[in-house]
Design an enzyme around this catalytic site. Structure first.
Site, mmCIF file in Angstrom:
data_model
loop_
_atom_site.group_PDB
_atom_site.id
_atom_site.type_symbol
_atom_site.label_atom_id
_atom_site.label_comp_id
_atom_site.label_asym_id
_atom_site.label_seq_id
_atom_site.Cartn_x
_atom_site.Cartn_y
_atom_site.Cartn_z
ATOM 1 N N SER A 175 7.712 -8.541 6.512
ATOM 2 C CA SER A 175 8.203 -8.530 7.873
ATOM 3 C C SER A 175 7.613 -9.955 8.477
ATOM 4 C CB SER A 175 7.290 -7.496 8.648
ATOM 5 O OG SER A 175 6.070 -7.766 8.661
ATOM 6 N N GLU B 121 0.772 -1.212 0.057
ATOM 7 C CA GLU B 121 0.082 0.124 -0.097
ATOM 8 C C GLU B 121 1.077 1.051 -0.032
ATOM 9 O OE1 GLU B 121 0.170 -2.182 2.254
ATOM 10 O OE2 GLU B 121 0.703 -1.489 4.197
ATOM 11 N N CYS C 283 16.147 -6.201 1.907
ATOM 12 C CA CYS C 283 15.991 -7.712 2.830
ATOM 13 C C CYS C 283 17.562 -8.409 2.912
ATOM 14 C CB CYS C 283 15.036 -8.737 2.487
ATOM 15 S SG CYS C 283 15.554 -9.192 0.699
HETATM 16 P P1 NAD Z 1 5.133 -5.722 5.971
HETATM 17 O O1 NAD Z 1 5.107 -6.983 6.366
HETATM 18 O O2 NAD Z 1 4.876 -4.331 6.727
HETATM 19 O O3 NAD Z 1 4.205 -5.432 4.480
HETATM 20 C C1 NAD Z 1 4.133 -6.514 3.636
HETATM 21 C C2 NAD Z 1 2.918 -6.822 2.991
HETATM 22 O O4 NAD Z 1 2.204 -7.652 4.073
HETATM 23 C C3 NAD Z 1 2.205 -5.715 2.655
HETATM 24 O O5 NAD Z 1 1.349 -5.774 1.274
HETATM 25 C C4 NAD Z 1 1.170 -5.282 3.843
HETATM 26 O O6 NAD Z 1 -0.086 -4.721 3.444
HETATM 27 C C5 NAD Z 1 0.787 -6.810 4.460
HETATM 28 N N1 NAD Z 1 0.654 -6.556 5.744
HETATM 29 C C6 NAD Z 1 1.509 -5.895 6.917
HETATM 30 N N2 NAD Z 1 0.993 -6.363 7.951
HETATM 31 C C7 NAD Z 1 0.265 -7.158 7.845
HETATM 32 C C8 NAD Z 1 -0.917 -7.876 8.980
HETATM 33 N N3 NAD Z 1 -0.690 -7.809 10.175
HETATM 34 N N4 NAD Z 1 -1.758 -8.785 8.403
HETATM 35 C C9 NAD Z 1 -1.881 -8.781 6.942
HETATM 36 N N5 NAD Z 1 -1.021 -8.261 6.218
HETATM 37 C C10 NAD Z 1 -0.236 -7.326 6.500
HETATM 38 O O7 NAD Z 1 6.498 -5.579 5.226
HETATM 39 P P2 NAD Z 1 7.290 -4.084 4.853
HETATM 40 O O8 NAD Z 1 7.453 -2.998 5.812
HETATM 41 O O9 NAD Z 1 6.714 -3.705 3.541
HETATM 42 O O10 NAD Z 1 8.589 -4.806 4.197
HETATM 43 C C11 NAD Z 1 9.794 -4.914 4.935
HETATM 44 C C12 NAD Z 1 10.019 -6.341 5.243
HETATM 45 O O11 NAD Z 1 10.118 -6.935 4.146
HETATM 46 C C13 NAD Z 1 11.245 -6.428 6.179
HETATM 47 O O12 NAD Z 1 11.317 -7.151 7.127
HETATM 48 C C14 NAD Z 1 12.562 -6.986 5.008
HETATM 49 O O13 NAD Z 1 13.310 -7.776 5.557
HETATM 50 C C15 NAD Z 1 11.156 -7.767 4.474
HETATM 51 N N6 NAD Z 1 11.878 -8.389 2.972
HETATM 52 C C16 NAD Z 1 12.355 -9.670 2.994
HETATM 53 C C17 NAD Z 1 12.690 -10.074 1.679
HETATM 54 C C18 NAD Z 1 12.977 -11.401 1.441
HETATM 55 O O14 NAD Z 1 13.185 -12.031 0.495
HETATM 56 N N7 NAD Z 1 13.284 -12.235 2.547
HETATM 57 C C19 NAD Z 1 12.711 -9.028 0.520
HETATM 58 C C20 NAD Z 1 12.178 -7.931 0.965
HETATM 59 C C21 NAD Z 1 11.823 -7.578 2.056
#
Ligand code: NAD
Length: 521
Positions: free
Chosen positions: A250, A200, A305
């Site tokens: 995350s 978002e 990440c």
């Molecule tokens: P985030 O978890 O906040 O959001 C990711 C997605 O999940 C979004 O689309 C969001 O709308 C949804 N979301 C968030 N909280 C939610 C909940 N409680 N219930 C349901 N859906 C939910 O992550 P972010 O801040 O956008 O991204 C950063 C994180 O992603 C970091 O921890 C990073 O390490 C990780 N990451 C990992 C990789 C990998 O390949 N391991 C790659 C990129 C990013």
């Protein structure tokens, strides 16, 4: 954002319900059954340029009816897409590859506007996704089954890799192009249809990529996009028609989605958070190592990440810290559109506050700040969410700044007397995305490669993200599921095996009925 798909819409600011303050924002449409349609939802979230705080667009919190319509479109499109020749599906990927290259600059500009990273880094974001599209062009070979002739007299057995049906992808903010491209090109070229839920915070690149996929010839309903946050994610987990979920983000969201999706019998692959360490051996090449540490620690403002966020200096290499500080100080912090910028802002005000709090907690628990980027002001972008490169040293494994993923331009430095001790520190960390060693000793490198508990290992390489003919293989708390993203595992994730046993022979007349378990003869 001048994207032609975005219809201008007059929105009454909730906090200022005066007609004179009605603002014109562009609302990001959903993509349902081949049409870019505006959500009827009254709720939306502002997409904010992290360098300027300007509202770029608004993301709707898609209604349940709209979500159901997207799933239904994906379901309807599946039979004919599944039966579309693999060569035709591949050809659409060839075309998509060409179109992404054509629009690379536009995509990068959108990423910089919504996500904040530098334009050059944004090009890399698109490029690493483009490589997955290129990989998907070879799907016929990747999806091949197996054949064993004559497993019994006149009987052959063969296996087919068939698509699952409707699959879904849920994306994080940090790679607005690459991560959607880890997902839908592989899924759809295998013959699935797809529901994408972009972050978002920066949905623009997903919208542009979907538009390019349609231009490339992807039929209506094969790729659908729905926007929103927790509710739409939960709806994806719960919907019985969705067979598999790809998640990147995350740990909080990832483990929730893994549990909720698997409880509904879905396949889930969940790539999550990280704390990636670099071990610096005293025999390493000094310049190359320090350059690698500065680039991998502070590039993309640490919001990768695979960012290298913890350094362990072994033995005498501890004295290199001062030179690392010099390198970090020389980096230019600016809006991503500035051609001189090395790093841009972090994604949001909340992210900046969280990062600053973790730095402070490090100081309070005894770490030393060698470089403090918290009070940086970027002329012309005073409102931006900037944090300059920050280095904490004397960090210990029980500190919050070490245990938590900071996800900002912060390097935490530690010290070990031996390689053994450094490996033990890393193996004690809960995450297992990546780890690197910098050394000129093959013996040290080989020991590290054997003993380290991390899914992606770098030897004199700081960010060892594998190209798409391999897979992205994070481990421990950085991954849940068993089939990784892209590469052969990605194809396996989006397909299920059907095993066929066929018998073709002349049957002798008069053979009787045998009720014994068939065995090969
Ligand atoms: P985030 O978890 O906040 O959001 C990711 C997605 O999940 C979004 O689309 C969001 O709308 C949804 N979301 C968030 N909280 C939610 C909940 N409680 N219930 C349901 N859906 C939910 O992550 P972010 O801040 O956008 O991204 C950063 C994180 O992603 C970091 O921890 C990073 O390490 C990780 N990451 C990992 C990789 C990998 O390949 N391991 C790659 C990129 C990013």
């Amino acid at each position: 954002n001048s994207h032609p798909l975005y219809r201008r819409r007059t929105i009454l600011e909730a906090s200022q319900p005066s007609v004179s303050l009605m603002l014109m924002y562009q609302r990001v449409p959903n993509l349902i059954g081949g049409n870019f349609v505006e959500s009827q939802s009254f709720e939306s979230i502002n997409v904010i340029n992290p360098a300027t705080q300007q509202v770029v667009s608004q993301v709707p919190l898609t209604t349940n009816e709209e979500f159901k319509a997207a799933v239904s479109a994906a379901k309807q499109a599946f039979p004919s897409w599944h039966n579309t020749p693999i060569t035709t599906r591949q050809r659409i990927m060839f075309k998509l590859q060409e179109l992404i290259q054509r629009d690379m600059d536009k995509l990068a500009m959108n990423i910089t506007t919504e996500q904040g990273k530098t334009l050059k880094d944004a090009q890399g974001d698109v490029f690493r996704g483009l490589e997955v599209v290129e990989h998907a062009c070879g799907m016929a070979t990747l999806q091949m089954g197996a054949f064993v002739s004559n497993v019994s007299n006149g009987i052959d057995t063969y296996s087919l890799r068939e698509p699952l049906g409707v699959c879904a992808g849920i994306c994080p903010f940090n790679f607005p192009a690459m991560i959607p491209l880890w997902m839908f090109p592989v899924a759809v070229t295998c013959g699935n249809t797809f529901i994408l839920k972009p972050s978002e915070k920066d949905p623009g690149a997903s919208m542009m990529l979907a538009e390019l996929a349609m231009e490339a010839g992807l039929p209506s309903g094969v790729l659908n996009i729905v926007h929103g946050t927790n509710d739409i994610v939960n709806a994806i987990c719960d919907d019985d028609s969705i067979r598999a979920i790809s998640f990147v983000g995350s740990n909080t969201a990832g483990m929730h989605i893994y549990a909720r999706g698997s409880a509904k019998g879905k396949r889930v692959q969940s790539n999550m958070g990280a704390k990636n360490h670099g071990i610096v051996m005293p025999d390493a090449n000094l310049d190359a190592t320090l350059n690698a540490l500065a680039a991998a620690g502070f590039g993309a403002a640490g919001q990768r990440c695979m960012a290298l966020s913890a350094v362990i200096f072994v033995g005498g290499s501890k004295s290199w810290e001062d030179k690392l500080v010099e390198r970090a100080k020389a980096l230019q912090v600016n809006a991503g559109t500035d051609p001189e910028a090395d790093l841009g802002p972090v994604i949001s005000k909340q992210a900046k506050e969280r990062i600053c709090r973790l730095i402070q907690s490090g100081v309070e628990s005894g770490a030393r700040l060698l470089l403090d980027g918290r009070n940086i002001v970027v002329p012309g972008y005073e409102q931006g969410n900037f944090i300059g490169p920050t280095i904490l040293t004397d960090v210990k494994a029980d500190m919050e700044c070490y245990k938590e993923e900071i996800f900002g331009p912060v390097l935490v430095c530690m010290q070990a007397d031996s390689l053994e001790e450094a490996i033990n520190i890393i193996n004690g960390n809960r995450y297992g995305n990546g780890a690197s060693i910098f050394t000129t000793s093959g013996v040290a490198a080989r020991k590290f490669q054997n003993e380290i508990e991390a899914g992606q290992v770098g030897i004199n390489v700081p960010i060892p993200v594998p190209l798409p003919f391999f897979s992205f293989t994070g481990s421990k708390a950085s991954f849940a599921g068993d089939l990784n993203f892209y590469g052969k595992a990605g194809v396996q994730f989006y397909t299920q095996i059907k095993t066929v046993t066929q018998q073709w022979k002349e049957f002798p007349s008069g053979s009787g009925v045998s009720l014994a378990m068939p065995t090969s003869q």
